[in-house]
Motif scaffolding. Structure first.
Motif, PDB file in Angstrom:
ATOM      1  N   THR A 141     -13.697 -51.078  -5.711  1.00  0.00           N
ATOM      2  CA  THR A 141     -14.247 -51.634  -4.472  1.00  0.00           C
ATOM      3  C   THR A 141     -13.860 -50.778  -3.271  1.00  0.00           C
ATOM      4  O   THR A 141     -14.712 -50.391  -2.456  1.00  0.00           O
ATOM      5  CB  THR A 141     -13.747 -53.068  -4.253  1.00  0.00           C
ATOM      6  OG1 THR A 141     -14.269 -53.909  -5.286  1.00  0.00           O
ATOM      7  CG2 THR A 141     -14.185 -53.608  -2.900  1.00  0.00           C
ATOM      8  N   ALA A 156     -20.621 -61.537 -11.040  1.00  0.00           N
ATOM      9  CA  ALA A 156     -21.171 -61.299  -9.712  1.00  0.00           C
ATOM     10  C   ALA A 156     -21.972 -62.509  -9.257  1.00  0.00           C
ATOM     11  O   ALA A 156     -22.713 -63.111 -10.035  1.00  0.00           O
ATOM     12  CB  ALA A 156     -22.054 -60.056  -9.735  1.00  0.00           C
ATOM     13  N   THR A 170     -23.349 -62.449  -5.766  1.00  0.00           N
ATOM     14  CA  THR A 170     -24.211 -62.036  -4.655  1.00  0.00           C
ATOM     15  C   THR A 170     -24.872 -60.715  -5.010  1.00  0.00           C
ATOM     16  O   THR A 170     -24.478 -60.037  -5.969  1.00  0.00           O
ATOM     17  CB  THR A 170     -23.425 -61.860  -3.343  1.00  0.00           C
ATOM     18  OG1 THR A 170     -22.652 -60.650  -3.422  1.00  0.00           O
ATOM     19  CG2 THR A 170     -22.489 -63.032  -3.101  1.00  0.00           C
ATOM     20  N   THR A 185     -27.752 -53.242  -7.402  1.00  0.00           N
ATOM     21  CA  THR A 185     -26.797 -53.807  -6.444  1.00  0.00           C
ATOM     22  C   THR A 185     -26.979 -53.154  -5.074  1.00  0.00           C
ATOM     23  O   THR A 185     -27.138 -51.938  -4.975  1.00  0.00           O
ATOM     24  CB  THR A 185     -25.354 -53.578  -6.932  1.00  0.00           C
ATOM     25  OG1 THR A 185     -25.199 -54.129  -8.241  1.00  0.00           O
ATOM     26  CG2 THR A 185     -24.352 -54.230  -5.989  1.00  0.00           C
ATOM     27  N   ASN A 242     -18.815 -54.925  -3.596  1.00  0.00           N
ATOM     28  CA  ASN A 242     -17.565 -55.511  -4.064  1.00  0.00           C
ATOM     29  C   ASN A 242     -17.610 -55.691  -5.579  1.00  0.00           C
ATOM     30  O   ASN A 242     -18.656 -56.024  -6.147  1.00  0.00           O
ATOM     31  CB  ASN A 242     -17.347 -56.877  -3.395  1.00  0.00           C
ATOM     32  CG  ASN A 242     -16.029 -57.512  -3.807  1.00  0.00           C
ATOM     33  OD1 ASN A 242     -14.971 -56.903  -3.673  1.00  0.00           O
ATOM     34  ND2 ASN A 242     -16.093 -58.732  -4.322  1.00  0.00           N
ATOM     35  N   VAL A 243     -16.489 -55.424  -6.221  1.00  0.00           N
ATOM     36  CA  VAL A 243     -16.334 -55.763  -7.635  1.00  0.00           C
ATOM     37  C   VAL A 243     -15.763 -57.171  -7.690  1.00  0.00           C
ATOM     38  O   VAL A 243     -14.642 -57.412  -7.219  1.00  0.00           O
ATOM     39  CB  VAL A 243     -15.399 -54.779  -8.361  1.00  0.00           C
ATOM     40  CG1 VAL A 243     -15.199 -55.213  -9.817  1.00  0.00           C
ATOM     41  CG2 VAL A 243     -15.973 -53.359  -8.320  1.00  0.00           C
ATOM     42  N   ALA A 244     -16.519 -58.112  -8.231  1.00  0.00           N
ATOM     43  CA  ALA A 244     -16.105 -59.510  -8.256  1.00  0.00           C
ATOM     44  C   ALA A 244     -14.909 -59.703  -9.188  1.00  0.00           C
ATOM     45  O   ALA A 244     -14.632 -58.878 -10.057  1.00  0.00           O
ATOM     46  CB  ALA A 244     -17.270 -60.389  -8.699  1.00  0.00           C
ATOM     47  N   ASP A 246     -20.117 -57.228 -11.725  1.00  0.00           N
ATOM     48  CA  ASP A 246     -19.181 -58.034 -12.518  1.00  0.00           C
ATOM     49  C   ASP A 246     -17.788 -57.420 -12.528  1.00  0.00           C
ATOM     50  O   ASP A 246     -17.631 -56.190 -12.596  1.00  0.00           O
ATOM     51  CB  ASP A 246     -19.681 -58.155 -13.956  1.00  0.00           C
ATOM     52  CG  ASP A 246     -20.991 -58.919 -14.056  1.00  0.00           C
ATOM     53  OD1 ASP A 246     -21.286 -59.699 -13.131  1.00  0.00           O
ATOM     54  OD2 ASP A 246     -21.709 -58.718 -15.058  1.00  0.00           O
ATOM     55  N   TYR A 297     -24.578 -58.047  -3.555  1.00  0.00           N
ATOM     56  CA  TYR A 297     -23.687 -56.939  -3.206  1.00  0.00           C
ATOM     57  C   TYR A 297     -22.557 -56.766  -4.211  1.00  0.00           C
ATOM     58  O   TYR A 297     -21.701 -55.902  -4.029  1.00  0.00           O
ATOM     59  CB  TYR A 297     -23.077 -57.171  -1.816  1.00  0.00           C
ATOM     60  CG  TYR A 297     -24.091 -57.413  -0.732  1.00  0.00           C
ATOM     61  CD1 TYR A 297     -24.846 -56.371  -0.207  1.00  0.00           C
ATOM     62  CD2 TYR A 297     -24.313 -58.702  -0.250  1.00  0.00           C
ATOM     63  CE1 TYR A 297     -25.782 -56.598   0.788  1.00  0.00           C
ATOM     64  CE2 TYR A 297     -25.248 -58.941   0.750  1.00  0.00           C
ATOM     65  CZ  TYR A 297     -25.991 -57.882   1.257  1.00  0.00           C
ATOM     66  OH  TYR A 297     -26.931 -58.101   2.234  1.00  0.00           O
ATOM     67  N   GLU A 298     -22.520 -57.582  -5.252  1.00  0.00           N
ATOM     68  CA  GLU A 298     -21.403 -57.568  -6.198  1.00  0.00           C
ATOM     69  C   GLU A 298     -21.817 -57.069  -7.578  1.00  0.00           C
ATOM     70  O   GLU A 298     -22.979 -57.184  -7.977  1.00  0.00           O
ATOM     71  CB  GLU A 298     -20.811 -58.977  -6.346  1.00  0.00           C
ATOM     72  CG  GLU A 298     -20.097 -59.487  -5.106  1.00  0.00           C
ATOM     73  CD  GLU A 298     -19.470 -60.847  -5.350  1.00  0.00           C
ATOM     74  OE1 GLU A 298     -18.424 -61.120  -4.750  1.00  0.00           O
ATOM     75  OE2 GLU A 298     -20.021 -61.637  -6.150  1.00  0.00           O
ATOM     76  N   ARG A 354     -20.964 -53.910   2.089  1.00  0.00           N
ATOM     77  CA  ARG A 354     -20.605 -55.192   1.480  1.00  0.00           C
ATOM     78  C   ARG A 354     -20.285 -55.067  -0.002  1.00  0.00           C
ATOM     79  O   ARG A 354     -19.913 -56.064  -0.641  1.00  0.00           O
ATOM     80  CB  ARG A 354     -21.771 -56.171   1.655  1.00  0.00           C
ATOM     81  CG  ARG A 354     -22.088 -56.555   3.100  1.00  0.00           C
ATOM     82  CD  ARG A 354     -21.171 -57.644   3.596  1.00  0.00           C
ATOM     83  NE  ARG A 354     -21.217 -58.810   2.722  1.00  0.00           N
ATOM     84  CZ  ARG A 354     -22.175 -59.738   2.764  1.00  0.00           C
ATOM     85  NH1 ARG A 354     -23.157 -59.645   3.636  1.00  0.00           N
ATOM     86  NH2 ARG A 354     -22.142 -60.777   1.936  1.00  0.00           N
TER      87      ARG A 354
END
Length: 264
Positions: free
Chosen positions: A240, A220, A222, A202, A214-216, A227, A224-225, A212
């Protein structure tokens, strides 16, 4: 007439054992001697205790590195050396007057902490230490891996983790949650290896340098994410914010930039 003995110690010992004065004085002397011995032992053992804590931390870090795919082989070669360094978080450089051995003492001084305003404190820390101990894996080409202790507030309270980044300072190599207070079976699943395995590969920042990660809320979508955890969106949000703070300009951002420029 018997000559008076002016030696206070002999006069004390000459008193009968039932004497209240003798009992009090002897008890006081024994307590004083014990206090001196305990204080001396504490001072003498403190360096040993510090060294033991450092060795335990080093072993834990070594286990984390070996758990990252491909890192075990790197550590077994002569070219990979895991080392520790205390970083001045404001400058992103090695601290001048604080070492691993003196870090605990330095952080006991409130002057070595920085208060965080509401707009900055996205991780819910209140204040941030001015110094942090990080772990570096060096090979013949420079730094190939950096391990960063991070902390933040989850749904249930404080959570601590160690984040591993590859040498590009932008790709996550792995993460280990070392402490948390999240709900078992829900947010507590952040300690499950199956969830942590979604982190490697990631990216944390885009081309502009903006964080960027992020924890979706679900899977995920993208680069940058990672799961999300079903039923634990607040815990995911805490992770996050923790990551975004520590990877940003008020956390390890200056260090990551310095390493990326080859200046560290």
């Amino acid at each position: 007439m018997a000559e008076t003995d002016w030696n206070p110690w002999r006069r004390l010992l000459a008193l009968p054992n039932e004497s209240r004065t003798k009992t009090i004085v002897v008890a006081f002397l024994v307590s004083a001697v014990c206090a001196v011995l305990v204080s001396g032992a504490t001072v003498m053992l403190r360096p040993i205790q510090t060294a033991n804590r450092a060795a335990e931390e080093q072993a834990r870090i070594g286990d984390l590195v070996r758990g990252i795919p491909g890192m075990a082989a790197l550590l077994e070669t002569s070219g990979g050396t895991l080392s520790t360094v205390v970083v001045d978080l404001e400058t992103g450089r090695a601290a001048q007057d604080v070492t691993s051995e003196t870090l605990e003492t330095a952080l006991a001084d409130q002057a070595n902490w920085t208060a965080l305003g509401a707009g900055v404190d996205i991780a819910g820390l209140g204040q941030r230490p001015n110094f942090a101990q990080v772990f570096l894996l060096r090979d013949s080409d420079g730094i190939s891996l950096v391990l960063l202790p991070v902390t933040g507030q989850g749904y249930g309270g404080r959570m601590d983790a160690i984040l591993a980044l590859h040498g590009d300072m932008n790709t996550i190599a792995g993460i280990a949650i070392t402490q948390h207070s999240e709900t078992p079976g829900l947010g507590g699943r952040i300690e499950d290896r199956s969830w942590q395995q979604s982190f490697p590969g990631t990216l944390i920042r885009d081309d502009s340098g903006a964080v960027r990660f992020n924890v979706a809320r679900g899977a995920a979508t993208t680069e940058y994410e990672v799961d999300g955890i079903t039923g634990a969106s607040r815990t995911g949000g805490g992770v996050t914010r923790m990551m975004q703070f520590w990877l940003g300009p008020d956390g390890y951002g200056p260090l990551l930039d310095a390493i990326g420029r080859g200046e560290f």
